[in-house]
Structure formats: C-alpha cells, structure tokens
Design an enzyme around this catalytic site. Structure first.
Site, short mmCIF file in Angstrom:
data_model
loop_
_atom_site.label_atom_id
_atom_site.label_comp_id
_atom_site.label_asym_id
_atom_site.label_seq_id
_atom_site.Cartn_x
_atom_site.Cartn_y
_atom_site.Cartn_z
N CYS A 19 4.34 3.75 -6.24
CA CYS A 19 3.18 4.09 -7.05
C CYS A 19 2.57 2.80 -7.56
O CYS A 19 2.98 1.71 -7.20
CB CYS A 19 3.54 5.04 -8.19
SG CYS A 19 4.48 4.28 -9.53
N HIS B 218 1.66 6.35 -17.82
CA HIS B 218 2.23 5.02 -18.03
C HIS B 218 1.22 3.98 -17.61
O HIS B 218 0.20 4.29 -16.98
CB HIS B 218 3.53 4.86 -17.24
CG HIS B 218 3.41 5.19 -15.79
ND1 HIS B 218 3.49 6.49 -15.33
CD2 HIS B 218 3.20 4.42 -14.70
CE1 HIS B 218 3.36 6.50 -14.01
NE2 HIS B 218 3.16 5.25 -13.60
#
Length: 666
Positions: free
Chosen positions: A421, A585
């Site tokens: 990611c 995040h």
C-alpha cells in the site's frame, strides 16, 4: 504492451509493466469511461422507460394488439400521456426528470459519495428546468460538478466545526451549494448544452436527409477498437437518440454503435478461416459477443490483423444503410449491445429492418473478413495473446472476458507474496495478515507473506497484492511479478483464488501451519484507554479521519502534521477495509511525523459513509516500526469474527474495547 497470464476463477494477473499512457486519445478514453460510468448503472431505468413507452404510447404494443384500448380517455392513454391526458402520463416525466436526475446523482456520487450525489441531483434539476429537451448532457456536466464543489466546500471547514453542529452545517452547506449550482445550471449550462444538442441534431438530420448516415461507421468502428466508443455513444448518440425517440417513438442512432452484427461477422470469419488460437477461441467469443453484448471480446482479433477494420466499417455501414432504408430504430439504448437487448428495445414496425440490419452487417463483415483472412499468409498462432494485451493497454484496465481468449500459460512456484500500500503500515499490514492466515491454513507454509510500502518494493516477489487503485503504481516497481487487485481488504474473494493459484503453481500443500506467538508490544502501550472513543461525533469520512487523528496527537504518538497526511493518504486510496472497519493512516512520507507507535479507536452509532461503504469502527494508525503489526493482526482477526465485532458494538467501557482488540483479558 501489457502481458497477461491466466485468469483463475475471478483472479486476473498481469506480469509485465504497463507503460503510462498519455495524449489526447487517453483523455478522450477517460472522458468516455466517466460518461459510461454515469449512464451504465442507470441502464435499467432506460430499459423501464423504453418498455413503458413501447406499451403505452398511442402507437404502442397494447393499442396495436388490442384496438379497444385506443380510447383517448382510457387508462392506456392516461399512462402514456396522450389523448385527453396529453400533459400527463409517465413517459414524458421519466425522460424529462427521472433519467437525467439519476445520471446527475450518479455522477455526483462518483466524485463525492452520497453528499456529492444529492448536490449533483439538485444541480441537474437546474439544467432540466432551463431547457425544453431531455438534459442528459447537462446532467453529465452538473452531476460531477456538484460532487466536486461539495467536496471542496466540505474541505474548507473539515475538523473546525464545534461538536453538535456538524449536521446543521452539513445540511445547510449542501442546500446552499445546491441552490447556487441549480441557478448556474438554469441560466448558464442549460442554454449552452441545449444549443449544442440542437446543433448536433441538425448535423444528424443533414446526414439522414442526404443519405450520408452510413458514413459515420468510418469513425465509429475504429473508435470502438480504440475504446473511444463510450465518449461517442454515451456522450453524443444516447442523448441525441433519446431526444429523437421522444419525438418520433424511435431512433436509428441507438444502433450506430450497438449493432452486434459487425463483430459477429469478424468472429464467424475466424471460425471458418482463422488458424491456431484465434480459430479455436472464436466460437466462444462469438457467443459472448452476440448474446452477451460484450463487444470488446472481438477487439483483439481486429488488433491482431488491423486490416480487418475494413470489414467492421463496411459491416457497420451496411447495418446503418438498412435501418435508414427501412426507417427502423430502437425506442431506447440497447446496453449492453446484445441481440437480446436490441430486440427488447426495437420499436413497433421496426423488427424486420433491425433484423436485416444486424444480419446484413454480419454477412458483409464476414465476407470481407473471410476474403482478407483467406488471402493472408501470416501465421495467426501466438499473436492473439499479444493482441489481447494491446487491447487492454488501450483500454487501460484488465478485461475479464478477454482472459478467455488466451487460455492458460505456465507459471513457476510462488514463494513470496507482498501486500503493498502507499505507506506500508496499515492497509497492507492488515491485508497481509488475513491473506497469510488463509495461505498458512491451506498448508503453504513455505510461502512468505509480507507487507511493504509501494515506494520500497523491489522486483523480487512472485505475487503482489494491492488495492485496485494502486496496482498500476505497484506494477511499475515490480514488472516481473504477478499482480492481483482487491477492493475489500478483510474478506476479498481474491484471497481464496490466490490459494487456488498456489495449488496450481506450487503443487500439494503441507500440513496446515500452527500459529506461533509473535513478538509484540503490550496492547496498553499501543492502544491506550485515552485513545478510545465509544461514541464518535463526526458525520463524514473526513471528519472521522480528523477525529481519529486528533486522538493520536493527544496521546503523543504523532505530531499535528500527521493528521493532514492521513487526509492526503485517503485522497489517494480508500482505507476502508470491509466489515465496517476503516483504518486511516498517514502517507509513507509522513513517517517523520510519528513520535511513537500508536493506535486510536472510534466507534460510531450511525455508520460513516466511507466512499459509499458503511464504516462503524475507525482505527487510526501510526506505526513507527514493526511493533504494531501484532496488534493489527489481532484486529484483523477480530473483524473476521462476527462474535468479536458484536462485543465491540456492545461494549460499554473503553477497557472492554481495549481487551477485545488487544487480547489483554476480558
């Protein structure tokens, strides 16, 4: 060029690098895709309108079959909006209001979720009221514009609204933005689009009056193979055809691009005169193309031998000529371009012309393609996979049906899988945890599953798993690996297909692995009680991100700038994991803003709309090292267990939440 490998179930793999595409054609393709994405989800409404029109207009099916229903004061006239009810009915309101508003709402939602959809619908109403024609083009402009403006306005005061005033601000801001855009659409966009539509309609009328309409195939057929057809079909032909159908009950424009005849002729020619893989795969492709309406299945055959574009052009011209000759047409768009959808929308009295146009186009396309193939000395075998890859490169994404063309290719054992990611700390860690458990549970203990930031990837992995929006970036870093795209991190169906792929490439699995205890920091150090909120106050995705981020700041885990990086990360790829969980995040570049590893938890009584998905639990993540990985693994296990999710939902104290997520007791 993009190489492809087998499709295992729904799993699609790519093994070579996709070069970035640039240029005007790419922008037109993207525009066409956007237009298509607004129209295609609402095709059911177009079909409903077409059927209602076919049944209840004055010259419709019911009055044709039952002459007694031609009473201008009867119930058929009342629904159809004719006779004594010329100002009412269902047909006209659906085409005037329902269909454009659906398109506008879909366009707004594509940009900014439900709020964008609502404002997009309001804005679309402005252009509808400001014109006297069905405002499809206006809806395709105002819908996305409404979503974009609402998104920008919300960003101005995100995280700055006092608790308790969020709903008030949200509702009034959407109403005010909708008011302004509806007015702008009424006085600005509506007249412009109306003038364009009338001008384009005049061009079509000129072509029809001078028997030149068949010449449009010179542009349409090559455009289909180059994936420019969506911009032409949904951007021009569908709006113009719908306007024409409203006036005359049918339109030939719906068949300019959707006629399955030219593609069928190409595939029949390969069945008779092709060689190798092309000949073997043509029968199945013909069924998919003609009855399924997936025209892209024949594009690789044309790309393999570009001279066959002449066959599609001549076939398309034949079909249009026959429709013009017989004055035949459809009542509404036929989507997908299946012969079934075509007949379902064929106007009364047009069945003969439409039938002849489809099979006449197929016959001419077949005759020309057969001649070209029969006189071609080149070898077909081995070219189809390359042509399919070229097609996917032009299209800009994988094709689920094209995988059927290339069969199965060999692949060696896969020993390393990485879940990548943007930052490598949250989404990838949790996805890797779920996938690792499945793979080890299947007995493939020699397969290593890790997680990594895309920027840190090296080209030494056998398989790379990414969110579907990040696959192209990951492919550039790891061109020799197989790539799998997922959308739902928690329970993506591709995980089971990866296990099936391992069974094919790696052989028999060993005994299922036994979980070993991992080194981990105490849950109380990573997820403190002070970082847990039982009832969140945010009502939007961005507000929820800010709320989770502020908890990380308050507990000393991150600097305030990290919260901005969380929003930046969300703007790149959604952090919604599935099963009601989102884990926002920061970006990989924001790791310098992390003081120590920390996790925050916020529960919402009313799920947050997270890009169209309901997020009931939001877990903010800041990972300084690897010490949060074990807790993320634990969280992943919790959200795969409906009983544990129920415990989180019913918990009345923060300590109970900490206990469930950290396994500290309770």
């Amino acid at each position: 060029m993009t190489g492809i490998t087998p499709k295992i179930g729904g799993l699609e793999l790519s093994t070579t690098e996709t070069k970035p595409r640039t240029g005007a054609r790419v922008h037109v393709q993207k525009l066409g895709t956007s237009l298509s994405n607004m129209v295609m989800p609402n095709i059911g409404a177009f079909i409903a309108w077409g059927l209602i029109t076919a049944l209840f207009i004055k010259a419709g099916w019911l009055t044709g079959i039952f002459p007694g229903l031609r009473d201008p004061g009867g119930w058929v006239a009342k629904i159809g909006g004719w006779g004594d009810f010329a100002d009412g009915g269902v047909v006209a309101p659906m085409i005037t209001y329902l269909l454009p508003i659906l398109i506008g709402a879909t366009g707004g939602r594509m940009v900014y979720g439900i709020r964008g959809g609502v404002v997009g619908a309001i804005a679309t109403m402005g252009v509808i009221a400001g014109t006297d024609i069905p405002m499809f083009l206006g809806a395709m402009i105002m819908g996305p514009l409404g979503g974009w403006v609402m998104k920008k306005v919300d960003a101005i005061w995100d995280g700055k609204v006092r608790p308790g005033f969020e709903m008030l601000i949200d509702n009034f801001s959407a109403g005010i933005v909708g008011l302004i855009l509806a007015t702008f659409g009424f006085f600005g966009i509506g007249p412009i689009v109306s003038s364009f539509s009338h001008g384009a309609g005049n061009v079509v009328d000129f072509l029809v009056a001078h028997d030149l309409l068949p010449l449009t195939s010179i542009f349409i057929e090559p455009a289909k193979v180059l994936f420019l057809n969506n911009a032409i079909n949904h951007g021009v032909l569908t709006p113009l055809g719908t306007t024409q159908a409203l006036e005359t009950g049918k339109s030939v424009l719906f068949l300019l691009e959707a006629n399955p005849g030219p593609g069928l002729g190409i595939l029949l020619a390969f069945m008779a005169f092709g060689r190798g893989a092309a000949k073997a795969s043509a029968p199945g492709a013909a069924i998919i193309q003609f009855f399924g309406g997936i025209h892209e299945i024949y594009f690789p055959y044309v790309l393999m031998k570009p001279k066959l574009i002449a066959a599609t052009i001549l076939g398309g011209m034949t079909g249009i000529f026959i429709n013009v000759l017989f004055n035949s047409g459809l009542r509404a768009p036929a989507a997908p371009g299946s012969i079934i959808a075509v007949y379902a929308q064929t106007a009364s009295g047009s069945y003969l012309g439409v039938t002849l146009s489809v099979f006449g186009a197929a016959a001419v396309s077949f005759a020309v393609a057969a001649l070209l193939l029969k006189t071609d000395k080149a070898d077909d075998d081995g070219d189809l996979a390359a042509a399919t890859a070229e097609m996917e490169a032009l299209k800009g994404k994988k094709s689920s049906v094209s995988a059927a063309l290339t069969g199965s290719a060999g692949r060696g054992p896969i020993t390393s899988i990485v879940f990548a990611c943007d930052a490598g700390m949250g989404s990838s860690a949790m996805g890797a945890s779920v996938l690792r458990k499945k793979i080890q549970g299947a007995g493939f203990t020699d397969v290593k599953v890790t997680n990594q930031a895309i920027s840190n990837l090296t080209d030494d992995y056998g398989l790379v798993v990414t969110h579907q929006d990040l696959t192209d970036r990951a492919r550039q870093k790891t061109p020799s690996a197989a790539h799998v795209s997922v959308e739902n991190f928690m329970n993506a169906p591709q995980y089971d297909e990866i296990v099936e792929l391992l069974a094919r490439t790696n052989g028999a699995a060993s005994a299922p692995a036994v979980d070993e205890p991992a080194d981990e920091a105490p849950a109380q150090d990573v997820l403190t009680v002070e970082s847990i909120v039982l009832t969140g106050t945010a009502t939007t995705r961005d507000g929820a991100i800010s709320e989770a981020g502020r908890l990380l700041v308050a507990c000393g885990a991150v600097e305030p700038s990290y919260v901005h990086a969380m929003h930046e990360r969300e703007g790149s790829v959604s952090t919604y994991m599935g099963n009601g969980l989102a884990i926002p995040h920061g970006t990989n570049e924001a790791k310098d803003s992390i003081r120590r590893t920390g996790i925050s938890f916020v529960r919402y009584a009313e799920p947050i709309d997270w890009n169209g998905k309901p997020a009931e639990f939001v877990v903010g993540i800041a990972g300084a090292g690897k010490d949060h990985m074990a807790l993320l693994t634990k969280i992943a296990g919790v959200f795969l267990n409906s009983g544990e999710v129920a415990r989180l939902r019913e918990a009345t104290t923060r300590e109970e939440i900490q206990s469930v997520l950290g396994g500290t007791g309770g």
